[in-house]
Write a protein that holds these residues in place. Structure first.
Motif, PDB file in Angstrom:
ATOM      1  N   ASP A   1       0.864  -1.187   0.000  1.00 28.46           N
ATOM      2  CA  ASP A   1       0.000   0.000   0.000  1.00 28.46           C
ATOM      3  C   ASP A   1       0.899   1.234   0.000  1.00 28.46           C
ATOM      4  O   ASP A   1       1.449   1.608   1.028  1.00 28.46           O
ATOM      5  CB  ASP A   1      -0.872  -0.036   1.269  1.00 28.46           C
ATOM      6  CG  ASP A   1      -1.859   1.108   1.303  1.00 28.46           C
ATOM      7  OD1 ASP A   1      -2.180   1.641   0.216  1.00 28.46           O
ATOM      8  OD2 ASP A   1      -2.307   1.476   2.413  1.00 28.46           O
TER       9      ASP A   1
ATOM     10  N   PRO B   1       1.777   5.411  -1.366  1.00 28.25           N
ATOM     11  CA  PRO B   1       1.023   6.639  -1.650  1.00 28.25           C
ATOM     12  C   PRO B   1       1.039   7.052  -3.121  1.00 28.25           C
ATOM     13  O   PRO B   1       2.014   6.825  -3.825  1.00 28.25           O
ATOM     14  CB  PRO B   1       1.761   7.693  -0.805  1.00 28.25           C
ATOM     15  CG  PRO B   1       3.143   7.170  -0.663  1.00 28.25           C
ATOM     16  CD  PRO B   1       3.045   5.679  -0.666  1.00 28.25           C
TER      17      PRO B   1
ATOM     18  N   THR C   1       1.702  16.978  10.252  1.00 27.08           N
ATOM     19  CA  THR C   1       0.286  17.112   9.917  1.00 27.08           C
ATOM     20  C   THR C   1      -0.040  18.562   9.530  1.00 27.08           C
ATOM     21  O   THR C   1      -0.836  18.804   8.631  1.00 27.08           O
ATOM     22  CB  THR C   1      -0.621  16.638  11.081  1.00 27.08           C
ATOM     23  OG1 THR C   1      -0.207  17.293  12.261  1.00 27.08           O
ATOM     24  CG2 THR C   1      -0.533  15.145  11.269  1.00 27.08           C
TER      25      THR C   1
ATOM     26  N   SER D   1      -3.584  15.201   1.267  1.00 28.42           N
ATOM     27  CA  SER D   1      -4.252  14.261   2.167  1.00 28.42           C
ATOM     28  C   SER D   1      -3.424  13.016   2.479  1.00 28.42           C
ATOM     29  O   SER D   1      -3.885  12.120   3.171  1.00 28.42           O
ATOM     30  CB  SER D   1      -5.588  13.838   1.557  1.00 28.42           C
ATOM     31  OG  SER D   1      -5.335  13.162   0.346  1.00 28.42           O
ATOM     32  N   ARG D   2      -2.176  12.951   1.946  1.00 26.01           N
ATOM     33  CA  ARG D   2      -1.355  11.762   2.203  1.00 26.01           C
ATOM     34  C   ARG D   2      -0.049  12.167   2.880  1.00 26.01           C
ATOM     35  O   ARG D   2       0.613  13.115   2.426  1.00 26.01           O
ATOM     36  CB  ARG D   2      -1.032  11.050   0.883  1.00 26.01           C
ATOM     37  CG  ARG D   2      -2.238  10.359   0.260  1.00 26.01           C
ATOM     38  CD  ARG D   2      -1.934   9.891  -1.139  1.00 26.01           C
ATOM     39  NE  ARG D   2      -1.799  11.019  -2.046  1.00 26.01           N
ATOM     40  CZ  ARG D   2      -2.789  11.545  -2.758  1.00 26.01           C
ATOM     41  NH1 ARG D   2      -3.992  11.027  -2.679  1.00 26.01           N
ATOM     42  NH2 ARG D   2      -2.585  12.585  -3.540  1.00 26.01           N
TER      43      ARG D   2
ATOM     44  N   LYS E   1      -0.300   8.308  13.439  1.00 25.06           N
ATOM     45  CA  LYS E   1      -1.536   7.647  12.975  1.00 25.06           C
ATOM     46  C   LYS E   1      -2.767   8.235  13.668  1.00 25.06           C
ATOM     47  O   LYS E   1      -3.785   8.485  13.029  1.00 25.06           O
ATOM     48  CB  LYS E   1      -1.465   6.139  13.222  1.00 25.06           C
ATOM     49  CG  LYS E   1      -0.570   5.448  12.201  1.00 25.06           C
ATOM     50  CD  LYS E   1      -0.474   3.956  12.485  1.00 25.06           C
ATOM     51  CE  LYS E   1       0.642   3.328  11.660  1.00 25.06           C
ATOM     52  NZ  LYS E   1       1.065   2.027  12.149  1.00 25.06           N
TER      53      LYS E   1
ATOM     54  N   ALA F   1      -3.389  11.777  12.316  1.00 23.23           N
ATOM     55  CA  ALA F   1      -3.861  11.722  10.929  1.00 23.23           C
ATOM     56  C   ALA F   1      -5.310  11.273  10.858  1.00 23.23           C
ATOM     57  O   ALA F   1      -6.098  11.813  10.071  1.00 23.23           O
ATOM     58  CB  ALA F   1      -2.975  10.777  10.122  1.00 23.23           C
ATOM     59  N   ALA F   2      -5.666  10.316  11.714  1.00 24.66           N
ATOM     60  CA  ALA F   2      -7.042   9.805  11.693  1.00 24.66           C
ATOM     61  C   ALA F   2      -8.019  10.934  12.005  1.00 24.66           C
ATOM     62  O   ALA F   2      -9.060  11.068  11.365  1.00 24.66           O
ATOM     63  CB  ALA F   2      -7.191   8.676  12.703  1.00 24.66           C
TER      64      ALA F   2
ATOM     65  N   LEU G   1      -6.308  12.216   7.186  1.00 27.22           N
ATOM     66  CA  LEU G   1      -5.127  12.022   6.334  1.00 27.22           C
ATOM     67  C   LEU G   1      -4.790  10.528   6.251  1.00 27.22           C
ATOM     68  O   LEU G   1      -4.950   9.803   7.226  1.00 27.22           O
ATOM     69  CB  LEU G   1      -3.917  12.760   6.931  1.00 27.22           C
ATOM     70  CG  LEU G   1      -4.068  14.259   7.189  1.00 27.22           C
ATOM     71  CD1 LEU G   1      -2.885  14.778   8.019  1.00 27.22           C
ATOM     72  CD2 LEU G   1      -4.141  15.015   5.856  1.00 27.22           C
ATOM     73  N   SER G   2      -4.305  10.082   5.090  1.00 30.23           N
ATOM     74  CA  SER G   2      -3.833   8.692   4.971  1.00 30.23           C
ATOM     75  C   SER G   2      -2.357   8.659   5.299  1.00 30.23           C
ATOM     76  O   SER G   2      -1.596   9.524   4.852  1.00 30.23           O
ATOM     77  CB  SER G   2      -3.993   8.164   3.548  1.00 30.23           C
ATOM     78  OG  SER G   2      -5.229   8.501   3.035  1.00 30.23           O
ATOM     79  N   VAL G   3      -1.966   7.641   6.079  1.00 32.42           N
ATOM     80  CA  VAL G   3      -0.573   7.554   6.549  1.00 32.42           C
ATOM     81  C   VAL G   3       0.150   6.383   5.897  1.00 32.42           C
ATOM     82  O   VAL G   3      -0.392   5.277   5.815  1.00 32.42           O
ATOM     83  CB  VAL G   3      -0.530   7.331   8.080  1.00 32.42           C
ATOM     84  CG1 VAL G   3       0.912   7.371   8.581  1.00 32.42           C
ATOM     85  CG2 VAL G   3      -1.353   8.375   8.799  1.00 32.42           C
ATOM     86  N   PHE G   4       1.400   6.625   5.486  1.00 36.61           N
ATOM     87  CA  PHE G   4       2.226   5.576   4.896  1.00 36.61           C
ATOM     88  C   PHE G   4       3.564   5.543   5.642  1.00 36.61           C
ATOM     89  O   PHE G   4       4.312   6.524   5.618  1.00 36.61           O
ATOM     90  CB  PHE G   4       2.450   5.847   3.403  1.00 36.61           C
ATOM     91  CG  PHE G   4       1.155   5.895   2.637  1.00 36.61           C
ATOM     92  CD1 PHE G   4       0.639   4.752   2.058  1.00 36.61           C
ATOM     93  CD2 PHE G   4       0.433   7.088   2.549  1.00 36.61           C
ATOM     94  CE1 PHE G   4      -0.582   4.788   1.389  1.00 36.61           C
ATOM     95  CE2 PHE G   4      -0.784   7.139   1.881  1.00 36.61           C
ATOM     96  CZ  PHE G   4      -1.294   5.984   1.302  1.00 36.61           C
TER      97      PHE G   4
END
Ligand code: KG4
Ligand code: ZN
Length: 334
Positions: free
Chosen positions: A124, A126, A251, A260-261, A279, A282-283, A287-290
């Motif tokens: 997964d 970004p 953030t 958003s990533r 995490k 971001a939640a 935001l999506s976290v990698f």
């Protein structure tokens, strides 16, 4: 396309075979921790010698574990800088010779771009653009990454890197080297709220950091308190402060760029408290976290091969007379 990656910028001798820029067929990392441990930090001369001793074996092992023969390699990608010159030279010279002997191209890779590419080694990964927090022993910065070969520096440390601060605090408490993993381990037994160390946000609106004041605050604390019976609380308080600042700045950069990533890469990205905090924050912000798996946070050669793939696609390659660099003047990635 199978790329052999080689990394020797600091104290890890690493080689990997990566297919298509993201499928890791093998990744071998020979750590020199035991060599440098007695000195409380990396000794450049010893690092070069150790790289020289093991590089040939590390590369053979990576090719063997990938289950392919040398004639199935399409290119070699190697860290060209920034890093310790003597250490870099071992990997870079080896890579150029290896590629020359196999009659395949060799491409030089920027170590920091390598760390950013570690997120592409995961299933997964970004899409562009994303905001990357790079936190290692030598660098701490936030980047707006817009393609595999383009990124813009949004802010960076004005003094110590985050990993360096972990290492120095561990050293002042006599906890050994490298400090990050030790501090994380000891912190598990500590109360992160007992001692409130400062959160150096500097100018809240920018993406710059400063960790030397925080490090001095820890020094002042241990000079003025009988701390020996609560070392876990001291290191947990320090780790909490670093994690809070990094999370806030990352953030905030994403929000101000309306991106958003977000990604966290580099040796300090292995820190579970930092991972949790990023995490959670971001939640709350959508935001999506990698964050790469632990094997790809610290220095490794798979990230170098992944980066090299995209540079080769863009037509880059190095010649036999090309050299390593410790820093690139004026570059955003040094
Ligand atoms: O990326 P890296 O392997 O090498 C450089 O490019 O510098 O990062 C090494 C840094 C060291 O400062 C080490 O103390 C830190 O990463 N580190 C950690 C953890 N594991 C390694 N810092 C905090 N928590 C950890 N679990
Ligand atoms: Zn690194």
């Amino acid at each position: 396309m199978n790329i052999l990656g080689i990394e020797t910028s600091c104290d890890e001798t690493a080689a990997a075979v990566v297919n298509g820029g993201h499928i890791v067929r093998s990744s071998v990392v020979a750590s020199q921790t035991a060599v440098h441990h007695p000195y409380g930090g990396v000794v450049p001369e010893l690092a070069s010698r150790k790289h020289l001793e093991v590089i040939s074996q590390v590369v053979s092992e990576a090719v063997e574990r990938a289950g392919i023969s040398n004639n199935k390699l399409d290119a070699v990608a190697v860290t060209q800088g920034p890093g310790l010159i003597g250490a870099l030279l071992v990997g870079f010279s080896f890579a150029k010779a290896y590629a020359y002997a196999l009659n395949i191209p060799c491409v030089g890779v920027n170590h920091l771009e390598g760390h950013i590419h570690s997120v592409f080694l995961e299933s997964d990964s970004p899409a562009f653009p994303f905001i990357a927090l790079l936190v290692s022993g030598g660098h701490t910065g936030i980047y707006h990454v817009t393609s595999h070969t383009r990124c813009e520096l949004l802010g960076q440390t004005r003094d110590d890197a985050a990993g360096e601060a972990f290492d120095k605090v561990a050293k002042m408490l006599g906890l050994g080297y490298p400090g990050g993993a030790v501090i994380e381990e000891i912190s598990r037994k500590g109360d992160p709220y007992r001692i409130q160390f400062p959160r150096p946000y500097l100018d809240k609106a920018d993406a710059d950091f400063s960790f030397s004041g925080l490090k001095s605050a820890v020094r002042r604390y241990i000079e003025t308190h009988d701390f020996k019976d609560h070392i876990p609380d001291v290191v947990a308080g320090f780790q909490e402060a670093v994690s809070d600042v990094l999370t806030f700045k990352l953030t905030q950069a994403a929000m101000s760029r309306q991106c958003s990533r977000i990604a966290v890469v580099g040796g300090v990205a292995a820190n579970s408290r930092l991972r949790e905090k990023v995490k959670a924050s971001a939640a709350g912000k959508g935001l999506s976290v990698f964050i790469p798996s632990l094997a790809y946070c610290g220095d490794n050669a798979a990230m170098i091969a992944a980066t090299g793939y995209h540079y080769l696609q863009a037509g880059h390659a190095c010649g036999l007379t090309d050299d390593v660099y410790s820093k690139v003047p004026g570059s955003q990635l040094s």
